[in-house]
Design an enzyme around this catalytic site. Structure first.
Site, PDB file in Angstrom:
ATOM      1  N   ASP A  13      -1.851  19.494  89.435  1.00  0.00           N
ATOM      2  CA  ASP A  13      -0.928  18.693  90.255  1.00  0.00           C
ATOM      3  C   ASP A  13      -0.906  19.240  91.681  1.00  0.00           C
ATOM      4  O   ASP A  13       0.110  19.709  92.149  1.00  0.00           O
ATOM      5  CB  ASP A  13       0.489  18.709  89.631  1.00  0.00           C
ATOM      6  CG  ASP A  13       1.104  20.102  89.542  1.00  0.00           C
ATOM      7  OD1 ASP A  13       0.349  21.110  89.494  1.00  0.00           O
ATOM      8  OD2 ASP A  13       2.350  20.201  89.550  1.00  0.00           O
ATOM      9  N   ASP A  18      -2.574  25.168  92.902  1.00  0.00           N
ATOM     10  CA  ASP A  18      -3.583  24.383  92.176  1.00  0.00           C
ATOM     11  C   ASP A  18      -4.840  24.262  93.046  1.00  0.00           C
ATOM     12  O   ASP A  18      -5.970  24.333  92.530  1.00  0.00           O
ATOM     13  CB  ASP A  18      -3.085  22.956  91.891  1.00  0.00           C
ATOM     14  CG  ASP A  18      -1.772  22.916  91.147  1.00  0.00           C
ATOM     15  OD1 ASP A  18      -1.769  22.701  89.934  1.00  0.00           O
ATOM     16  OD2 ASP A  18      -0.730  23.097  91.800  1.00  0.00           O
ATOM     17  N   ASN A  42       4.020  18.712  91.263  1.00  0.00           N
ATOM     18  CA  ASN A  42       4.455  19.192  92.575  1.00  0.00           C
ATOM     19  C   ASN A  42       4.803  18.029  93.497  1.00  0.00           C
ATOM     20  O   ASN A  42       5.641  18.162  94.390  1.00  0.00           O
ATOM     21  CB  ASN A  42       3.360  20.057  93.205  1.00  0.00           C
ATOM     22  CG  ASN A  42       3.251  21.387  92.492  1.00  0.00           C
ATOM     23  OD1 ASN A  42       4.251  21.953  92.088  1.00  0.00           O
ATOM     24  ND2 ASN A  42       2.035  21.880  92.332  1.00  0.00           N
ATOM     25  N   THR A 127      -2.575  23.324  84.846  1.00  0.00           N
ATOM     26  CA  THR A 127      -1.713  24.094  85.760  1.00  0.00           C
ATOM     27  C   THR A 127      -0.598  23.218  86.331  1.00  0.00           C
ATOM     28  O   THR A 127      -0.066  23.496  87.401  1.00  0.00           O
ATOM     29  CB  THR A 127      -2.541  24.709  86.917  1.00  0.00           C
ATOM     30  OG1 THR A 127      -3.131  23.630  87.668  1.00  0.00           O
ATOM     31  CG2 THR A 127      -3.619  25.638  86.406  1.00  0.00           C
ATOM     32  N   PHE A 166       8.810  25.822  86.189  1.00  0.00           N
ATOM     33  CA  PHE A 166       8.702  24.410  86.578  1.00  0.00           C
ATOM     34  C   PHE A 166       7.816  23.565  85.650  1.00  0.00           C
ATOM     35  O   PHE A 166       8.228  22.488  85.206  1.00  0.00           O
ATOM     36  CB  PHE A 166       8.178  24.321  88.023  1.00  0.00           C
ATOM     37  CG  PHE A 166       7.963  22.922  88.511  1.00  0.00           C
ATOM     38  CD1 PHE A 166       9.046  22.114  88.864  1.00  0.00           C
ATOM     39  CD2 PHE A 166       6.682  22.387  88.622  1.00  0.00           C
ATOM     40  CE1 PHE A 166       8.846  20.813  89.313  1.00  0.00           C
ATOM     41  CE2 PHE A 166       6.477  21.089  89.072  1.00  0.00           C
ATOM     42  CZ  PHE A 166       7.564  20.298  89.421  1.00  0.00           C
ATOM     43  N   ASN A 167       6.581  23.991  85.371  1.00  0.00           N
ATOM     44  CA  ASN A 167       5.645  23.136  84.615  1.00  0.00           C
ATOM     45  C   ASN A 167       6.191  22.810  83.221  1.00  0.00           C
ATOM     46  O   ASN A 167       6.034  21.690  82.732  1.00  0.00           O
ATOM     47  CB  ASN A 167       4.275  23.813  84.468  1.00  0.00           C
ATOM     48  CG  ASN A 167       3.517  23.874  85.782  1.00  0.00           C
ATOM     49  OD1 ASN A 167       3.766  23.086  86.688  1.00  0.00           O
ATOM     50  ND2 ASN A 167       2.601  24.832  85.883  1.00  0.00           N
ATOM     51  N   HIS A 239       0.192  31.223  91.511  1.00  0.00           N
ATOM     52  CA  HIS A 239       0.259  31.111  90.048  1.00  0.00           C
ATOM     53  C   HIS A 239      -1.037  30.584  89.398  1.00  0.00           C
ATOM     54  O   HIS A 239      -1.604  31.212  88.513  1.00  0.00           O
ATOM     55  CB  HIS A 239       1.366  30.134  89.646  1.00  0.00           C
ATOM     56  CG  HIS A 239       2.678  30.332  90.295  1.00  0.00           C
ATOM     57  ND1 HIS A 239       3.597  31.246  89.867  1.00  0.00           N
ATOM     58  CD2 HIS A 239       3.268  29.693  91.361  1.00  0.00           C
ATOM     59  CE1 HIS A 239       4.689  31.177  90.605  1.00  0.00           C
ATOM     60  NE2 HIS A 239       4.518  30.238  91.516  1.00  0.00           N
ATOM     61  N   ASP A 240      -1.419  29.373  89.816  1.00  0.00           N
ATOM     62  CA  ASP A 240      -2.449  28.643  89.070  1.00  0.00           C
ATOM     63  C   ASP A 240      -3.820  29.310  89.163  1.00  0.00           C
ATOM     64  O   ASP A 240      -4.637  29.203  88.235  1.00  0.00           O
ATOM     65  CB  ASP A 240      -2.534  27.201  89.579  1.00  0.00           C
ATOM     66  CG  ASP A 240      -1.229  26.454  89.365  1.00  0.00           C
ATOM     67  OD1 ASP A 240      -0.391  26.931  88.578  1.00  0.00           O
ATOM     68  OD2 ASP A 240      -1.051  25.399  89.993  1.00  0.00           O
TER      69      ASP A 240
HETATM   70  C1  BDR Z   1       3.980  26.216  88.853  1.00  0.00           C
HETATM   71  O1  BDR Z   1       4.741  25.124  89.369  1.00  0.00           O
HETATM   72  C2  BDR Z   1       4.064  24.527  90.452  1.00  0.00           C
HETATM   73  O2  BDR Z   1       4.920  24.355  91.521  1.00  0.00           O
HETATM   74  C3  BDR Z   1       2.902  25.425  90.792  1.00  0.00           C
HETATM   75  O3  BDR Z   1       1.789  24.653  91.220  1.00  0.00           O
HETATM   76  C4  BDR Z   1       2.612  26.158  89.513  1.00  0.00           C
HETATM   77  O4  BDR Z   1       1.742  25.436  88.697  1.00  0.00           O
HETATM   78  C5  BDR Z   1       4.731  27.490  89.081  1.00  0.00           C
HETATM   79  O5  BDR Z   1       5.961  27.450  88.439  1.00  0.00           O
HETATM   80 CA    CA Z   2       0.503  23.553  89.541  1.00  0.00          CA
END
Ligand code: BDR
Ligand code: CA
Length: 310
Positions: A13, A18, A42, A127, A166-167, A239-240
């Protein structure tokens, strides 16, 4: 004799981190990126899809097909992270205007076709929210999937809420289905990714590493604003890219086989990944859970690979 490249489908996303994960994949001969599927997350699906297509164009890899995925969670209302990633979902550096189209198949049919025609089982790297994968599993099951290495969840913290990442928060029902699927799952959560803080020293290295490196440095400038404000950090957790790096090189992330259950009933703890780190139950492990990251080695790999893209 070097190993054959691992066939990968990237479900994303984009999204600053990402985007960096995608560029890392493109630069890594250990992987064969079969295709990209997009998700809301996102930003809206329309925006993340345009971002994925423009990123591939920018990297000179418009040959890699992109399929349009889920526009919203299975059951929950759509929410996006414009407060982190901006109005476009990828605010900051400029990308070329859109000149390509996504595939005509939807993400589920596209994924099925890629898995069917792959010479070996395929690794999925989601991701974003897990909606695309849950839909795929409902339609086609687990055959042909080697493993899933996902960015999401956390053992002990949250970023969307105090309880949830979040994901997973976006679509907890989808996440519950994925973790119950019996697939070989690796969960790269916030406990690990918050150690992948791209700070000023690495940003400077990237900036002097060519056109793509400068682009990644500029992504980081924008992405760092939210993290400075929220956490006081001097850099952003990418993160990703950690999930992608784990597929490229095992050993950067330390994992433990543990049970992970997803909270779907409570609003307070919606999307919490309940990880039985200390084995307080008899529930069988269903995931390799990331617990630590060799951050210097991760950033060394990232800079080396992004530099290759010129
Ligand atoms: C995740 O949430 C998104 O905002 C980032 O791309 C990452 O995948 C982090 O919590
Ligand atoms: Ca992401």
């Amino acid at each position: 004799m070097p190993n054959k490249p691992t066939p990968v489908i990237f479900d994303c996303d984009p999204g600053h981190d990402d985007a960096i994960a995608l560029l890392l994949a493109l630069a890594s001969p250990e992987l064969h990126l079969l295709g990209v599927v997009t998700s809301y997350g996102n930003q809206t699906l329309a925006k993340t899809t345009v971002n994925a297509l423009r990123l591939l164009q920018f990297a000179g890899r418009a040959d890699i097909p992109v399929a349009v995925g889920a526009a919203q969670p299975l059951q929950r209302a759509l929410e996006v992270a414009a407060h982190v990633h901006g109005e476009s979902g990828l605010d900051g550096p400029a990308l070329p205007p859109l000149a390509t189209q996504p595939a005509s198949q939807d993400a589920v049919a596209f994924t099925a076709q890629l898995i069917r025609s792959a010479a070996q089982p395929v690794t999925l790297v989601p991701t974003g929210p897990l909606t695309n994968l849950a839909r795929y599993l409902a339609a086609h099951g687990t055959a042909g999937i080697a493993r899933v290495v996902l960015m999401g969840g956390a053992i002990a913290e949250g970023n969307m809420t105090p309880a949830a990442e979040f994901n997973i928060w976006c679509d907890p029902e989808a996440a519950a289905q994925v973790f119950a699927s019996g697939l070989d799952i690796t969960m790269i959560g916030l406990d690990v990714t918050h150690k992948a803080l791209l700070g000023p020293a690495v940003e400077a290295q990237l900036r002097s590493a060519g056109r793509v490196g400068t682009f990644v440095a500029e992504l980081n400038v924008f992405f760092s604003v939210y993290h400075k404000h929220t956490y006081g950090w001097d850099g952003a957790p990418i993160h990703d890219a950690v999930a992608m790096a784990h597929v490229i090189r095992s050993g950067l992330v330390e994992t433990r086989a543990r049970n992970v259950e997803i909270e779907t009933a409570s609003e307070l703890c919606r999307g919490r990944t309940v990880v039985d780190l200390w084995r307080r139950t008899n529930r069988a492990p269903n995931a390799h859970v990331g617990v630590d990251l060799n951050a210097p080695a991760f950033f060394e790999l990232l800079v080396e690979r992004i530099t290759r893209l010129g």
